[in-house]
Design a protein around this motif. Structure first.
Motif: not given
Length: 138
Positions: A91-117
């Protein structure tokens, strides 16, 4: 802070204002990385002044740059290590994206970055990130 709720104070013992401080600290990550990437030269234009300067007033630009770069590297490393501790390798890349950029939601991570959790797992890991960051920045 757009749509970012502070952590539960009783569970994480982080006040609203402390959370805001941590949140904004992490948002500076990209600025720090850019400064590290592009600010590598100590050559500056000569300051023309009628006032004479004594020795030592000008400073050492190379030393100042080295100290600044060390400070920025330390801050970047703090954010990166905390994200790794909170999210692990998966989950490192997703956490990094979420905490270093504004407006990153789970929906974004799921649809664009294919988060695996799951959504709950992601939000718990992000909360854990801020809890760890609070401990490290004391």
């Amino acid at each position: 802070m757009p749509n970012v709720r502070p952590l539960n104070r009783t569970k994480y013992n982080i006040t609203k204002h402390r959370f805001s401080e941590l949140y904004n600290f992490c948002l500076q990550y990209k600025e720090w990385k850019d400064e590290l990437k592009y600010k590598t030269d100590t050559v500056k234009s000569i300051e023309i002044s009628e006032l004479p300067k004594g020795e030592g007033e000008a400073g050492n630009p190379t030393q100042e740059l080295a100290l600044r770069r060390m400070e920025l590297e330390k801050k970047c490393k703090l954010v990166e290590e905390t994200a790794m501790a909170a999210g692990g390798v998966e989950l490192y890349p997703y956490i990094m994206k979420a905490v270093t950029e504004e407006g990153i939601t789970y929906r974004y991570l799921s649809m664009i970055m294919n988060i695996s959790c799951s959504k709950n797992t992601y939000y718990e890991r992000r909360k854990k990130f801020y809890w760890i960051m609070d401990k490290k920045k004391e």
